[in-house]
Design an enzyme around this catalytic site. Structure first.
Site, PDB file in Angstrom:
ATOM      1  N   ASP A  19       0.868  -1.176   0.000  1.00 20.09           N
ATOM      2  CA  ASP A  19       0.000   0.000   0.000  1.00 20.09           C
ATOM      3  C   ASP A  19       0.905   1.225   0.000  1.00 20.09           C
ATOM      4  O   ASP A  19       2.123   1.100   0.094  1.00 20.09           O
ATOM      5  CB  ASP A  19      -0.963  -0.028   1.185  1.00 20.09           C
ATOM      6  CG  ASP A  19      -0.264   0.193   2.509  1.00 20.09           C
ATOM      7  OD1 ASP A  19       0.981   0.305   2.517  1.00 20.09           O
ATOM      8  OD2 ASP A  19      -0.945   0.265   3.534  1.00 20.09           O
ATOM      9  N   ASP A  76      -7.891  -7.469   0.723  1.00 24.09           N
ATOM     10  CA  ASP A  76      -6.957  -7.677   1.830  1.00 24.09           C
ATOM     11  C   ASP A  76      -7.680  -7.290   3.097  1.00 24.09           C
ATOM     12  O   ASP A  76      -8.557  -6.424   3.072  1.00 24.09           O
ATOM     13  CB  ASP A  76      -5.719  -6.779   1.687  1.00 24.09           C
ATOM     14  CG  ASP A  76      -6.018  -5.343   2.090  1.00 24.09           C
ATOM     15  OD1 ASP A  76      -6.635  -4.621   1.293  1.00 24.09           O
ATOM     16  OD2 ASP A  76      -5.664  -4.951   3.206  1.00 24.09           O
ATOM     17  N   CYS A 110     -14.044 -28.019   7.909  1.00 19.98           N
ATOM     18  CA  CYS A 110     -12.738 -27.511   7.469  1.00 19.98           C
ATOM     19  C   CYS A 110     -11.738 -28.654   7.370  1.00 19.98           C
ATOM     20  O   CYS A 110     -11.668 -29.508   8.248  1.00 19.98           O
ATOM     21  CB  CYS A 110     -12.243 -26.456   8.453  1.00 19.98           C
ATOM     22  SG  CYS A 110     -10.625 -25.785   8.027  1.00 19.98           S
ATOM     23  N   CYS A 112      -8.416 -28.167   7.160  1.00 19.75           N
ATOM     24  CA  CYS A 112      -7.068 -27.673   7.467  1.00 19.75           C
ATOM     25  C   CYS A 112      -6.408 -28.569   8.515  1.00 19.75           C
ATOM     26  O   CYS A 112      -7.065 -29.340   9.207  1.00 19.75           O
ATOM     27  CB  CYS A 112      -7.098 -26.216   7.924  1.00 19.75           C
ATOM     28  SG  CYS A 112      -7.323 -25.922   9.683  1.00 19.75           S
ATOM     29  N   CYS A 127      -7.729 -28.193  12.175  1.00 19.05           N
ATOM     30  CA  CYS A 127      -9.004 -28.868  12.424  1.00 19.05           C
ATOM     31  C   CYS A 127      -8.833 -30.393  12.350  1.00 19.05           C
ATOM     32  O   CYS A 127      -9.594 -31.130  12.965  1.00 19.05           O
ATOM     33  CB  CYS A 127     -10.059 -28.386  11.434  1.00 19.05           C
ATOM     34  SG  CYS A 127     -10.561 -26.673  11.759  1.00 19.05           S
ATOM     35  N   HIS A 151      -5.906 -21.526  10.903  1.00 16.41           N
ATOM     36  CA  HIS A 151      -7.255 -21.938  10.499  1.00 16.41           C
ATOM     37  C   HIS A 151      -8.000 -20.783   9.820  1.00 16.41           C
ATOM     38  O   HIS A 151      -8.657 -20.978   8.796  1.00 16.41           O
ATOM     39  CB  HIS A 151      -8.066 -22.453  11.690  1.00 16.41           C
ATOM     40  CG  HIS A 151      -9.533 -22.469  11.404  1.00 16.41           C
ATOM     41  ND1 HIS A 151     -10.150 -23.487  10.712  1.00 16.41           N
ATOM     42  CD2 HIS A 151     -10.486 -21.523  11.626  1.00 16.41           C
ATOM     43  CE1 HIS A 151     -11.426 -23.185  10.539  1.00 16.41           C
ATOM     44  NE2 HIS A 151     -11.661 -22.004  11.084  1.00 16.41           N
TER      45      HIS A 151
HETATM   46 ZN   LIG Z   1      -9.583 -25.431  10.050  1.00 11.72          ZN
END
Ligand SMILES: [Zn+2]
Length: 392
Positions: free
Chosen positions: A96, A286, A324, A326, A329, A355
């Site tokens: 930025d 963003d 999820c 990920c 998780c 996460h």
């Molecule tokens: Zn997750």
């Protein structure tokens, strides 16, 4: 040299929503894309290896000119070969301009035609940021996408104030463009990387201002487009105005932005905001929410937000989000994460940040798939309903 700094191609559409490929000198980015925020050259609480792994696969991050300029300073970053080499992040970087940061300093800044004078938050010293200085700093950083130096008027600004601010932004955009072009000629860009179809130079994005006044926004867009930027951003939103103001502005401006250039909605937003903005034709986002809220114990899930501090999770064996995939998780329970948080363990912030970033990046992945398969309207409806179902 006639090659562009970046190239952008739309590959699928659904109403105003679109999927595209943004080719930068540091790799290809599928849009709509979420850019994790790396304020001081680090995305707080997460290693670059993790941002690059298949779980997250972040293709571009954002860094802040203002923060890096004040500390460690551009002499240091230039001596270390530019921001990519200094930090070890070799994928795309957007910086930025510092305009928003100095604006948010409030009373401790003084705006003139020339630029903005303010006191450094690091050591209290008097500093001066202008379009020229901002372009020089961003060249020294060597970011792949540079933002023009703008003046931000809050969404609820009265008309006359908003007009003056918008006109100053237009004059500053012209000065940014001129200094940027001369810096590219002078080879001041530390991140230069010639490739096959690209010039290897930095790309420059213009910013549309005008607060909540739609005619000022349209005029700002027109004056920005006259300077022929590589991409266009909507600024001055998500700064405390009502949600309706943001959607009025985005709904008005986004469809008028050049279709063959990326469209960036700065500083936005929640997962719901991202999906809604995509529906209006926005390609880039963003926001600090996934990282900042993660450090404060809040998880974003497909069933709404979850506060890990709550006593109801004390013995809960479920992951943060049962849908999820990920690695957090896959391994850890709400009960354990709550325990870490209450014990002041830094791992709590690390795991929640991971996460949350996965949730934001994966939401964008699913958005792209649904636009490609023609199911975006259905996805948009279901996503919003599910978030409302169990939110706190
Ligand atoms: Zn997750």
């Amino acid at each position: 040299m006639n090659e562009p700094a970046i190239s952008f191609r739309t590959t699928a559409e659904a109403g105003n929503a679109r999927v595209g490929t943004l080719l930068t000198r540091r790799g290809e980015i599928e849009t709509p894309v979420f850019m994790p925020v790396g304020t001081a050259g680090s995305v707080k609480g997460i290693r670059f290896e993790e941002l690059e792994n298949n779980d997250l696969d972040a293709r571009i991050i954002l860094s802040n000119t203002y923060h890096l300029w004040l500390r460690p300073g551009i002499e240091t970053i230039r001596a270390c070969g530019g921001l990519h080499r200094f930090t070890g992040w070799d994928r795309a970087l957007l910086t930025d301009s510092g305009g928003f940061q100095v604006w948010s300093l409030g009373a401790s800044r003084k705006i003139s035609e020339e630029g903005t004078e303010f006191r450094s938050h690091v050591d209290g010293s008097l500093q001066f940021l202008s379009p020229e200085v901002s372009m020089e700093v961003q060249a020294a950083l060597g970011s792949d996408i540079v933002m023009v130096f703008d003046e931000c008027a809050p969404g609820n600004s009265p008309r006359e104030e908003a007009r003056q601010s918008m006109e100053l932004t237009a004059r500053w955009a012209r000065r940014s463009r001129q200094r940027f072009d001369s810096l590219q000629e002078e080879d001041a860009d530390t991140g230069k990387k010639p490739g096959q179809d690209l010039s290897g130079r930095q790309a420059l994005f213009g910013i549309v201002q005008g607060a909540s006044h739609l005619d000022l926004r349209r005029e700002s867009l027109q004056r920005t487009m006259e300077l022929n930027f590589d991409g266009y951003a909507i600024g001055g939103l998500s700064v405390g105005e009502e949600k309706k103001v943001m959607w009025d502005v985005v709904g008005e401006v986004a469809p008028l932005m050049p279709a063959d250039r990326p469209r960036y909605l700065m500083g936005v937003g929640t997962p719901e905001d991202l999906v809604e903005a995509v529906a209006h034709g926005i390609d880039m986002f963003d926001c600090v929410l996934p990282t900042r809220n993660g450090r404060n114990g809040q998880a974003f899930t497909s069933r709404g937000r979850l506060n890990i501090k709550n006593a109801q999770w004390t013995k809960d064996a479920r992951p943060l989000d049962e849908f999820c995939k990920c690695s957090v998780c896959g391994r850890h329970s709400r009960a354990y994460l709550r325990h870490l948080y209450l014990s002041g363990e830094m791992l709590a912030s690390v795991l929640l940040t991971y996460h949350n970033l996965r949730f934001f990046l994966d939401t964008m992945r699913v958005v792209r798939q649904s636009i490609r398969s023609g199911e975006f309207p259905k996805f948009r409806r279901e996503f919003t309903e599910q978030l409302a179902a169990n939110g706190e």
